[in-house]
Design a protein around this motif. Structure first.
Motif, PDB file in Angstrom:
ATOM      1  N   ASN A 100      30.577  15.564  24.631  1.00 22.15           N
ATOM      2  CA  ASN A 100      29.461  16.511  24.567  1.00 22.15           C
ATOM      3  C   ASN A 100      28.148  15.753  24.673  1.00 22.15           C
ATOM      4  O   ASN A 100      27.883  14.839  23.891  1.00 22.15           O
ATOM      5  CB  ASN A 100      29.494  17.313  23.265  1.00 22.15           C
ATOM      6  CG  ASN A 100      30.621  18.317  23.246  1.00 22.15           C
ATOM      7  OD1 ASN A 100      31.166  18.693  24.279  1.00 22.15           O
ATOM      8  ND2 ASN A 100      30.988  18.752  22.063  1.00 22.15           N
ATOM      9  N   LEU A 101      27.344  16.153  25.640  1.00 21.28           N
ATOM     10  CA  LEU A 101      26.068  15.510  25.902  1.00 21.28           C
ATOM     11  C   LEU A 101      24.943  16.530  25.800  1.00 21.28           C
ATOM     12  O   LEU A 101      25.151  17.715  26.057  1.00 21.28           O
ATOM     13  CB  LEU A 101      26.058  14.896  27.302  1.00 21.28           C
ATOM     14  CG  LEU A 101      27.139  13.859  27.601  1.00 21.28           C
ATOM     15  CD1 LEU A 101      27.149  13.511  29.080  1.00 21.28           C
ATOM     16  CD2 LEU A 101      26.925  12.616  26.757  1.00 21.28           C
ATOM     17  N   VAL A 102      23.775  16.060  25.450  1.00 16.92           N
ATOM     18  CA  VAL A 102      22.575  16.892  25.426  1.00 16.92           C
ATOM     19  C   VAL A 102      21.639  16.348  26.503  1.00 16.92           C
ATOM     20  O   VAL A 102      21.402  15.137  26.579  1.00 16.92           O
ATOM     21  CB  VAL A 102      21.882  16.846  24.046  1.00 16.92           C
ATOM     22  CG1 VAL A 102      20.576  17.631  24.069  1.00 16.92           C
ATOM     23  CG2 VAL A 102      22.820  17.377  22.966  1.00 16.92           C
ATOM     24  N   THR A 104      17.862  16.446  28.073  1.00 17.36           N
ATOM     25  CA  THR A 104      16.458  16.787  27.852  1.00 17.36           C
ATOM     26  C   THR A 104      15.732  16.458  29.147  1.00 17.36           C
ATOM     27  O   THR A 104      15.783  15.320  29.609  1.00 17.36           O
ATOM     28  CB  THR A 104      15.861  15.961  26.694  1.00 17.36           C
ATOM     29  OG1 THR A 104      16.664  16.168  25.524  1.00 17.36           O
ATOM     30  CG2 THR A 104      14.426  16.368  26.416  1.00 17.36           C
ATOM     31  N   TRP A 153      19.594  11.687  28.626  1.00 12.49           N
ATOM     32  CA  TRP A 153      20.880  12.164  28.129  1.00 12.49           C
ATOM     33  C   TRP A 153      21.137  11.529  26.770  1.00 12.49           C
ATOM     34  O   TRP A 153      20.946  10.321  26.609  1.00 12.49           O
ATOM     35  CB  TRP A 153      21.999  11.758  29.091  1.00 12.49           C
ATOM     36  CG  TRP A 153      21.917  12.407  30.427  1.00 12.49           C
ATOM     37  CD1 TRP A 153      21.074  12.073  31.450  1.00 12.49           C
ATOM     38  CD2 TRP A 153      22.709  13.476  30.898  1.00 12.49           C
ATOM     39  NE1 TRP A 153      21.305  12.874  32.529  1.00 12.49           N
ATOM     40  CE2 TRP A 153      22.319  13.759  32.210  1.00 12.49           C
ATOM     41  CE3 TRP A 153      23.735  14.241  30.335  1.00 12.49           C
ATOM     42  CZ2 TRP A 153      22.896  14.762  32.982  1.00 12.49           C
ATOM     43  CZ3 TRP A 153      24.323  15.237  31.097  1.00 12.49           C
ATOM     44  CH2 TRP A 153      23.894  15.492  32.400  1.00 12.49           C
ATOM     45  N   THR A 154      21.585  12.332  25.817  1.00 12.48           N
ATOM     46  CA  THR A 154      21.956  11.806  24.511  1.00 12.48           C
ATOM     47  C   THR A 154      23.342  12.321  24.149  1.00 12.48           C
ATOM     48  O   THR A 154      23.792  13.358  24.641  1.00 12.48           O
ATOM     49  CB  THR A 154      20.947  12.223  23.416  1.00 12.48           C
ATOM     50  OG1 THR A 154      20.827  13.648  23.409  1.00 12.48           O
ATOM     51  CG2 THR A 154      19.586  11.597  23.635  1.00 12.48           C
ATOM     52  N   PHE A 155      24.016  11.566  23.291  1.00  8.99           N
ATOM     53  CA  PHE A 155      25.300  12.012  22.772  1.00  8.99           C
ATOM     54  C   PHE A 155      25.031  13.083  21.713  1.00  8.99           C
ATOM     55  O   PHE A 155      24.240  12.868  20.803  1.00  8.99           O
ATOM     56  CB  PHE A 155      26.081  10.851  22.154  1.00  8.99           C
ATOM     57  CG  PHE A 155      26.516   9.812  23.147  1.00  8.99           C
ATOM     58  CD1 PHE A 155      27.474  10.116  24.103  1.00  8.99           C
ATOM     59  CD2 PHE A 155      25.982   8.535  23.122  1.00  8.99           C
ATOM     60  CE1 PHE A 155      27.887   9.158  25.020  1.00  8.99           C
ATOM     61  CE2 PHE A 155      26.385   7.575  24.030  1.00  8.99           C
ATOM     62  CZ  PHE A 155      27.345   7.890  24.990  1.00  8.99           C
ATOM     63  N   GLU A 156      25.682  14.226  21.834  1.00  8.73           N
ATOM     64  CA  GLU A 156      25.469  15.311  20.887  1.00  8.73           C
ATOM     65  C   GLU A 156      25.841  14.893  19.461  1.00  8.73           C
ATOM     66  O   GLU A 156      25.179  15.261  18.500  1.00  8.73           O
ATOM     67  CB  GLU A 156      26.279  16.547  21.294  1.00  8.73           C
ATOM     68  CG  GLU A 156      26.052  17.743  20.391  1.00  8.73           C
ATOM     69  CD  GLU A 156      26.880  18.936  20.778  1.00  8.73           C
ATOM     70  OE1 GLU A 156      26.283  19.961  21.125  1.00  8.73           O
ATOM     71  OE2 GLU A 156      28.137  18.829  20.720  1.00  8.73           O
ATOM     72  N   ARG A 157      26.879  14.094  19.331  1.00 13.69           N
ATOM     73  CA  ARG A 157      27.400  13.707  18.022  1.00 13.69           C
ATOM     74  C   ARG A 157      26.361  12.991  17.158  1.00 13.69           C
ATOM     75  O   ARG A 157      26.294  13.197  15.957  1.00 13.69           O
ATOM     76  CB  ARG A 157      28.626  12.824  18.190  1.00 13.69           C
ATOM     77  CG  ARG A 157      29.282  12.436  16.865  1.00 13.69           C
ATOM     78  CD  ARG A 157      30.444  11.486  17.024  1.00 13.69           C
ATOM     79  NE  ARG A 157      31.432  11.974  17.962  1.00 13.69           N
ATOM     80  CZ  ARG A 157      32.442  11.237  18.407  1.00 13.69           C
ATOM     81  NH1 ARG A 157      32.594   9.999  17.970  1.00 13.69           N
ATOM     82  NH2 ARG A 157      33.290  11.730  19.285  1.00 13.69           N
ATOM     83  N   ASN A 158      25.560  12.112  17.780  1.00  9.40           N
ATOM     84  CA  ASN A 158      24.652  11.313  16.951  1.00  9.40           C
ATOM     85  C   ASN A 158      23.225  11.216  17.499  1.00  9.40           C
ATOM     86  O   ASN A 158      22.400  10.538  16.919  1.00  9.40           O
ATOM     87  CB  ASN A 158      25.219   9.909  16.764  1.00  9.40           C
ATOM     88  CG  ASN A 158      25.360   9.172  18.079  1.00  9.40           C
ATOM     89  OD1 ASN A 158      24.947   9.655  19.122  1.00  9.40           O
ATOM     90  ND2 ASN A 158      25.942   7.990  18.030  1.00  9.40           N
ATOM     91  N   GLY A 159      22.947  11.861  18.619  1.00  7.49           N
ATOM     92  CA  GLY A 159      21.602  11.845  19.192  1.00  7.49           C
ATOM     93  C   GLY A 159      21.212  10.539  19.855  1.00  7.49           C
ATOM     94  O   GLY A 159      20.069  10.354  20.259  1.00  7.49           O
TER      95      GLY A 159
END
Length: 195
Positions: A100-102, A104, A153-159
């Protein structure tokens, strides 16, 4: 005119696997504004990065010096939170589901500062290939312009920033490979043919 030839396969070494991981890291940078290909390149990067140490073990596993050295190196890698995180994501993406990626993203405007009127607009879209597209119109009387996307792009788990975590992993494995090479690189492992 076309020619056909047979490729002689290059021997796959830990160094070549490391270069493969670096290649996919560079592909992530090149596709940072693409919601389809960036995750593909991340998945390939995670696999290649972890495979580097697998290939190192196969390449030098019969060398007694390697077993002693690798036990210490493995302990360092297991205690490193970034390398552990990257390996956890590799396991997740290969065996379970994509990580899971976020995303921005925002536009880089041509004008600075930009002034939007009440009839102006900023729109976010993507094309059929997954490229992020930002368009803006300062008001309805001027032509709509496309703006360069600025994406992280950031990892959803830890930002954590994906590119920073991956670069850190590459740097740490580069140090590991260089250390082994500095200690024993000029000597052929037992059983390896000499030219």
């Amino acid at each position: 005119m076309r020619m056909q030839f047979t490729m002689v396969p290059l021997p796959m070494t830990a160094a070549e696997k490391f270069h493969e991981a670096a290649y996919f890291y560079n592909q992530m940078i090149a596709t940072v504004n693409n919601t389809r290909t960036f995750p593909f390149n991340l998945s390939a990067f995670l696999s290649a990065l972890r495979s580097t140490t697998f290939y190192l073990q196969v390449q030098y596993g019969r060398d007694r010096r390697f077993a002693d050295w690798y036990a210490g190196a493995q302990d360092i890698m297991k205690k490193d939170p970034n390398l552990k995180l990257l390996n956890d994501f590799r396991v997740e993406t290969i065996h379970q589901k994509p990580v899971n990626l976020v995303v921005t993203s925002g536009p880089k405007f041509h004008e600075n500062p930009i002034t939007l009127t009440a009839t102006g607009s900023i729109t976010l879209d993507s094309d059929s290939k997954g490229n992020i597209i930002w368009k803006y119109q300062t008001d309805e009387t001027v032509e709509e312009r496309e703006a360069e996307p600025l994406t992280e792009w950031t990892f959803e788990r830890n930002g954590m920033c994906v590119l920073a975590a991956c670069r850190n992993g590459l740097e740490k494995l580069d140090i590991l490979l260089r250390h082994w090479n500095d200690l024993f690189g000029s000597q052929k492992p037992p059983g390896e043919a000499t030219a």
